[in-house]
Design a protein around this motif. Structure first.
Motif, PDB file in Angstrom:
ATOM      1  N   GLY A  79      -5.147   2.522  -5.558  1.00  0.00           N
ATOM      2  CA  GLY A  79      -4.417   1.446  -4.895  1.00  0.00           C
ATOM      3  C   GLY A  79      -4.851   1.337  -3.442  1.00  0.00           C
ATOM      4  O   GLY A  79      -5.843   0.672  -3.118  1.00  0.00           O
ATOM      5  N   PHE A  91       0.842  -1.211   0.000  1.00  0.00           N
ATOM      6  CA  PHE A  91       0.000   0.000   0.000  1.00  0.00           C
ATOM      7  C   PHE A  91       0.870   1.251   0.000  1.00  0.00           C
ATOM      8  O   PHE A  91       0.623   2.213  -0.725  1.00  0.00           O
ATOM      9  CB  PHE A  91      -0.935  -0.001   1.218  1.00  0.00           C
ATOM     10  CG  PHE A  91      -1.719  -1.277   1.355  1.00  0.00           C
ATOM     11  CD1 PHE A  91      -2.572  -1.689   0.344  1.00  0.00           C
ATOM     12  CD2 PHE A  91      -1.601  -2.068   2.481  1.00  0.00           C
ATOM     13  CE1 PHE A  91      -3.285  -2.864   0.441  1.00  0.00           C
ATOM     14  CE2 PHE A  91      -2.315  -3.250   2.595  1.00  0.00           C
ATOM     15  CZ  PHE A  91      -3.154  -3.655   1.578  1.00  0.00           C
ATOM     16  N   ARG A 104      -6.189  -5.241  -7.992  1.00  0.00           N
ATOM     17  CA  ARG A 104      -7.264  -4.709  -7.151  1.00  0.00           C
ATOM     18  C   ARG A 104      -7.456  -3.222  -7.403  1.00  0.00           C
ATOM     19  O   ARG A 104      -6.485  -2.464  -7.396  1.00  0.00           O
ATOM     20  CB  ARG A 104      -6.908  -4.933  -5.673  1.00  0.00           C
ATOM     21  CG  ARG A 104      -8.044  -4.608  -4.722  1.00  0.00           C
ATOM     22  CD  ARG A 104      -7.587  -4.561  -3.264  1.00  0.00           C
ATOM     23  NE  ARG A 104      -6.983  -3.287  -2.923  1.00  0.00           N
ATOM     24  CZ  ARG A 104      -6.654  -2.898  -1.692  1.00  0.00           C
ATOM     25  NH1 ARG A 104      -6.863  -3.718  -0.676  1.00  0.00           N
ATOM     26  NH2 ARG A 104      -6.110  -1.724  -1.471  1.00  0.00           N
TER      27      ARG A 104
HETATM   28  N1  GLN Z   1      -6.681  -1.287   4.285  1.00  0.00           N
HETATM   29  C1  GLN Z   1      -6.046  -0.504   3.279  1.00  0.00           C
HETATM   30  C2  GLN Z   1      -6.064  -1.261   1.962  1.00  0.00           C
HETATM   31  O1  GLN Z   1      -6.287  -2.449   1.927  1.00  0.00           O
HETATM   32  C3  GLN Z   1      -4.616  -0.162   3.573  1.00  0.00           C
HETATM   33  C4  GLN Z   1      -4.262   0.281   4.927  1.00  0.00           C
HETATM   34  C5  GLN Z   1      -2.794   0.417   5.059  1.00  0.00           C
HETATM   35  O2  GLN Z   1      -2.136   1.005   4.210  1.00  0.00           O
HETATM   36  N2  GLN Z   1      -2.263  -0.151   6.074  1.00  0.00           N
HETATM   37  O3  GLN Z   1      -5.829  -0.651   0.970  1.00  0.00           O
END
Ligand code: GLN
Ligand code: PMP
Length: 409
Positions: free
Chosen positions: A48, A32, A378
């Motif tokens: 993203g 992420f 995704r």
């Molecule tokens: N839950 C968020 C996702 O799946 C990301 C959260 C994070 O960056 N820790 O995109």
């Protein structure tokens, strides 16, 4: 990923892995963060990392701001402000009919992430195994391994991603202490149905394990589906804890206010872990969240309808570009196959797309320990409609330029 497959041990870490905790020194930065950084670098639209591009209701933020001004701003109780624990219990009663005692069955944490960490640390213990379903949210495995708990994965398979009894029963051993269940499931948007959950309850009842149910997307279920908490199934009251997140409910992901609800012995031991992780959570944000749960659920329910429309827009236009769009029953996320568009692995495709198309996505392989399957990506659709349309326009222009077919046009 350098964590090994089934036995939960580690492979392939370098010098630093021998000096520091190898669970972490052997890990890459989360996908992420990587993709969000690339999005900034290339001025790309970020579909993203899953965060809304619009903050939740002003009244919630005003409530938190007033609490910040008026105080007190000293340590709140370690289990959370009474007003928030009451609001969490009332929410569970309103939506599922559960009778949680705010004093004994509720623990406030610093986000769903801390709730998960405290729960895994408290419930696994050295040698106790953790079962998780892949694709799995990325924090589960390293925290289990850091707790000394070997991890066993049950791999779900596209396009249905169904949970099968045999696979689950085979993964559970006499040493299993925790089964992690995420429903609605990030990244694939699966909402496990009554049959799958009843089966899971039966299998759990025959084991020594408890289930940690990550339900942070509980309200984000589409097409009239119901989110079913496993804790409501026969025999599960004493064996299941639920994890929630204000960030997801009220489009305030940066707040990191979460909670755990469940039976007293489980909450008691999780509270012991929590007291040494964060001890407590900022009081003003707790006050804001208490206000939100009591007054702003209409926002959350409305968000579900908006997100469903976004999903439909995305699914339709991606399918016309040649993506193999998979069903999406809930969450912020839609997944799609890229096989008709490229021979690249998903991570290479995503890195090229962010640079050349100006759109950031997440490769689904990041959610699998083996890095496979690697033909799915995704898309986060928790964005304003205009931004989503702009991202789709960019993708269409990119595929036109690079010669990929635009189906149906
Ligand atoms: N839950 C968020 C996702 O799946 C990301 C959260 C994070 O960056 N820790 O995109
Ligand atoms: N679980 C899942 C499945 C998630 O997608 C997220 C989102 N980051 C979390 C837990 C963590 O929630 P929070 O932001 O409240 O820590």
């Amino acid at each position: 990923m350098s964590l090994s497959k089934q036995d939960g041990t580690l492979k392939g870490f370098g010098m630093s892995g021998t000096r520091f905790n190898p669970v972490f020194s052997g890990l890459p930065t989360t996908i992420f963060t990587v993709m969000s950084s690339l999005a900034v670098e290339h001025k790309a639209i970020n579909l993203g990392q899953g965060f809304p591009d619009e903050d939740g209701p002003l009244a919630i933020r005003e409530a938190a701001a007033a609490a910040l001004r008026e105080g007190p701003n000293q340590y709140p109780p370690t289990r959370g402000l009474p007003a928030l624990r009451e609001a969490i219990a009332a929410h569970a009663k309103r939506f599922y009919g559960f009778d949680f005692d705010p004093e004994r069955n509720v623990l406030v944490t610093s986000g769903g992430t801390e709730a998960l960490t405290a729960s895994i640390l408290a419930l696994a213990g050295e040698g106790g195994e953790v079962v998780l379903f892949e694709p799995a949210y990325d924090s589960y495995r390293p925290i289990a391994l850091a707790a000394g708990a070997p991890v066993r994965s049950v791999k779900l398979a596209p396009p249905g991603w169904r949970l099968e009894e045999q696979a689950l029963a085979e993964a559970i051993t006499p040493k299993t202490r925790i089964v992690m269940l995420n429903t609605p499931l990030n990244p694939i948007g699966r909402v496990f149905d009554g049959n799958e959950l009843a089966m899971m309850a039966r299998v759990l009842a025959r084991s020594e394990a408890v289930a940690i149910c990550d339900e942070v997307y509980e309200h984000l279920v589409f097409d009239g589906r119901a989110h079913l908490p496993l804790i409501g199934f026969p025999g599960m009251e004493e064996r299941v804890i639920r994890v929630g997140s204000a960030g997801k409910m009220f489009s305030l992901t940066g707040w990191k206010v979460g909670w755990v609800t469940g039976a007293v012995p489980l909450i008691d031991v999780i509270a012991k872990a929590h007291q040494f992780i964060t001890f407590t959570t900022p009081p003003a944000l707790q006050r804001g969240t208490a206000y939100a749960l009591s007054n702003e659920m209409d926002f959350t329910l409305g968000l579900t309808r908006t997100l469903q429309d976004n999903r439909d827009l995305l699914a339709d236009r991606l399918a016309r570009m040649g993506f193999d769009v998979l069903p999406c029953e809930g969450t912020y996320f839609l997944t799609a196959g890229i096989g008709a568009l490229t021979n690249e692995r998903d991570d290479d495709f995503c890195r090229r797309l962010v640079r050349e198309a100006g759109v950031a996505l997440i490769p689904l392989s990041a959610f699998f320990e083996t890095g496979e399957p690697s033909h799915l990506v995704r898309f986060a659709f928790c964005k304003k409609r205009g931004l989503l349309e702009e991202a789709l326009d960019r993708l269409e222009r990119f595929f036109c330029r690079t010669g990929a077919r635009l189906m149906g046009t």
